[in-house]
Design an enzyme around this catalytic site. Sequence first.
Site, short mmCIF file in Angstrom:
data_model
loop_
_atom_site.label_atom_id
_atom_site.label_comp_id
_atom_site.label_asym_id
_atom_site.label_seq_id
_atom_site.Cartn_x
_atom_site.Cartn_y
_atom_site.Cartn_z
N ARG A 1 0.84 -1.20 0.00
CA ARG A 1 0.00 0.00 0.00
C ARG A 1 0.88 1.25 0.00
O ARG A 1 2.06 1.19 0.38
CB ARG A 1 -0.91 -0.01 1.23
CG ARG A 1 -0.19 -0.01 2.56
CD ARG A 1 -1.17 -0.19 3.72
NE ARG A 1 -1.82 -1.49 3.67
CZ ARG A 1 -2.81 -1.84 4.49
NH1 ARG A 1 -3.26 -0.98 5.40
NH2 ARG A 1 -3.35 -3.04 4.41
N ARG B 1 15.75 2.03 -5.08
CA ARG B 1 14.75 1.76 -4.06
C ARG B 1 15.47 1.39 -2.77
O ARG B 1 16.37 0.53 -2.78
CB ARG B 1 13.82 0.62 -4.46
CG ARG B 1 12.57 0.55 -3.58
CD ARG B 1 11.64 -0.58 -3.97
NE ARG B 1 12.06 -1.84 -3.38
CZ ARG B 1 11.87 -3.04 -3.94
NH1 ARG B 1 11.29 -3.12 -5.12
NH2 ARG B 1 12.25 -4.13 -3.33
N GLU C 1 18.18 -1.38 -3.43
CA GLU C 1 17.89 -2.00 -4.72
C GLU C 1 18.26 -1.05 -5.86
O GLU C 1 17.53 -0.09 -6.14
CB GLU C 1 16.41 -2.37 -4.81
CG GLU C 1 15.97 -3.41 -3.79
CD GLU C 1 16.27 -4.83 -4.25
OE1 GLU C 1 16.90 -4.99 -5.31
OE2 GLU C 1 15.88 -5.76 -3.54
#
Length: 288
Positions: free
Chosen positions: A215, A244, A261
Amino acid sequence: MPRIALVTYDSGPEPSRDQDLPLLVRALRDAGAEAVAVPWDASADWGGFDLAVIRSTWDYSWRTKEFVAWVERCGALTRLANPPAVVRWNTDKRYLGDLAAADVPVVPTRYIAPGEPADLPDHQEYVVKPTSGAGARFAARYTHDEHETALRQLKRMHAEGFTAMVQPYMRSIDSAGERALQFFGGRLLHASRKGAVLAPGTPYDADKVAHPDLRPWEPTAAELDVAERALAAVPGQPELLYARVDLVTGPGGEPCVMELELVEPNLFLWLHPKSLPRVVEAVLAAAG
């Protein structure tokens, strides 16, 4: 008209798991680019592209040496995002040690290479996973009385040439989840929160839901600070098209880095559709 390759994997007869890829291809074409999705191991003329953007090469952790060799070849023929040196560094999660050395708060991590003693914790719940992995592949959590099962996992991983990493299980994940802060073109793009991936007793070689209960999330100032410190600690201070930073809450309530990432992070554009124009703008700018 810039020619842009969005680099993915060959999913074979199965549907691709990259929900963002058709959205991004279509948006780039609408913006005037010649954009195509190309598997990284395809026989492609990489030098014919103005830019190759690694997006969903989600089988690379099974074939890391082959993938890194492709990265070097492609990076010599065209502009590759992210840069080859960054990708090479980020394919091995021992980069967490580099971040820790730069005073970035990270989840404490030990490494067990093939042939090294299997020294496992005896007083806390812990996680074993490979230094080259994605989507919770070969990852499992254990209690101190599950050592025999963990040792079988280590034996299997070492037989296949993987170095294992051992981390304390961060119990905050069960309540606060993991937060993923996405950056694109050098700026925060959006953030997401997901639930716990590793349920107790789940075999390490079982398929897992990589992003359960995903979410949107509004990052705190502390989370943003840690994420920016992690990005600033990447060797060479490279220009990153995308990144990320996955964060969890540490024992003292502080955010710490679970993973950084920089190879092929899922952007979750389907969850954050308003971010798509900014991604397109940054990709076109990188194509130059």
